[in-house]
Write a protein that holds these residues in place. Structure first.
Motif, mmCIF file in Angstrom:
data_model
loop_
_atom_site.group_PDB
_atom_site.id
_atom_site.type_symbol
_atom_site.label_atom_id
_atom_site.label_comp_id
_atom_site.label_asym_id
_atom_site.label_seq_id
_atom_site.Cartn_x
_atom_site.Cartn_y
_atom_site.Cartn_z
ATOM 1 N N LEU A 51 0.832 -1.208 0.000
ATOM 2 C CA LEU A 51 0.000 0.000 0.000
ATOM 3 C C LEU A 51 0.867 1.259 0.000
ATOM 4 C CD1 LEU A 51 -2.828 1.197 0.057
ATOM 5 C CD2 LEU A 51 -2.809 0.947 2.557
ATOM 6 N N LEU A 52 1.954 1.252 0.771
ATOM 7 C CA LEU A 52 2.870 2.401 0.754
ATOM 8 C C LEU A 52 3.487 2.593 -0.630
ATOM 9 C CD1 LEU A 52 4.797 2.212 4.143
ATOM 10 C CD2 LEU A 52 3.148 3.943 3.415
ATOM 11 N N ARG A 53 3.889 1.488 -1.266
ATOM 12 C CA ARG A 53 4.458 1.588 -2.624
ATOM 13 C C ARG A 53 3.429 2.139 -3.602
ATOM 14 N NH1 ARG A 53 7.013 -3.112 -0.840
ATOM 15 N NH2 ARG A 53 5.429 -4.454 -1.737
ATOM 16 N N GLN A 54 2.188 1.675 -3.486
ATOM 17 C CA GLN A 54 1.124 2.194 -4.353
ATOM 18 C C GLN A 54 0.932 3.693 -4.153
ATOM 19 O OE1 GLN A 54 -2.762 0.257 -4.661
ATOM 20 N NE2 GLN A 54 -1.907 -1.363 -3.368
ATOM 21 N N ARG A 55 0.887 4.105 -2.877
ATOM 22 C CA ARG A 55 0.684 5.527 -2.569
ATOM 23 C C ARG A 55 1.823 6.368 -3.147
ATOM 24 N NH1 ARG A 55 -2.840 7.325 1.019
ATOM 25 N NH2 ARG A 55 -1.440 8.987 1.684
ATOM 26 N N ASN A 56 3.056 5.894 -2.980
ATOM 27 C CA ASN A 56 4.211 6.630 -3.517
ATOM 28 C C ASN A 56 4.167 6.697 -5.038
ATOM 29 O OD1 ASN A 56 5.303 7.251 -1.013
ATOM 30 N ND2 ASN A 56 6.545 5.402 -0.945
ATOM 31 N N ALA A 57 3.806 5.602 -5.678
ATOM 32 C CA ALA A 57 3.732 5.578 -7.145
ATOM 33 C C ALA A 57 2.647 6.541 -7.634
ATOM 34 C CB ALA A 57 3.438 4.161 -7.632
ATOM 35 N N ARG A 58 1.508 6.553 -6.968
ATOM 36 C CA ARG A 58 0.436 7.456 -7.374
ATOM 37 C C ARG A 58 0.862 8.910 -7.182
ATOM 38 N NH1 ARG A 58 -3.564 5.612 -8.904
ATOM 39 N NH2 ARG A 58 -5.603 6.268 -8.279
ATOM 40 N N LYS A 59 1.510 9.187 -6.074
ATOM 41 C CA LYS A 59 1.966 10.554 -5.805
ATOM 42 C C LYS A 59 2.973 10.991 -6.867
ATOM 43 C CE LYS A 59 4.175 13.383 -2.285
ATOM 44 N NZ LYS A 59 4.816 13.410 -0.972
ATOM 45 N N ASN A 60 3.926 10.105 -7.187
ATOM 46 C CA ASN A 60 4.945 10.424 -8.196
ATOM 47 C C ASN A 60 4.359 10.593 -9.593
ATOM 48 O OD1 ASN A 60 6.976 10.369 -6.270
ATOM 49 N ND2 ASN A 60 7.507 8.237 -6.666
ATOM 50 N N ALA A 61 3.201 9.972 -9.829
ATOM 51 C CA ALA A 61 2.535 10.088 -11.132
ATOM 52 C C ALA A 61 1.546 11.246 -11.159
ATOM 53 C CB ALA A 61 1.822 8.779 -11.457
#
Length: 81
Positions: A51-61
């Protein structure tokens, strides 16, 4: 869950993991009980990290990190390292 809540949950799960290991060493918990509960804790930890990786990926995108969703343990545990 926001970023800090996920990190707090991870910390609680790690604490539980340590407690389980201590309980089995002291005889409060059987090795079989420890093994079953550790599996659940490890799956929950993997879901939190995902979930943290998903959140970071969404933020970076440029997307909303709050749109990230907890994936089923069966999916997260199936990832190749």
């Amino acid at each position: 869950m926001n970023h800090q809540e996920i990190l707090d949950h991870i910390q609680a799960l790690v604490g539980e993991e340590h407690e389980l290991r201590s309980d089995v060493q002291s005889g409060k918990l059987s090795p079989d009980e420890e093994k079953a509960r550790l599996k659940q804790v490890e799956e929950a930890l993997d879901q939190c990290w995902d979930l943290l990786r998903q959140r970071n990926a969404r933020k970076n995108a440029g997307q909303d990190p709050d749109d990230a969703q907890v994936r089923p343990a069966s999916e997260v545990e199936g990832y190749l390292q």
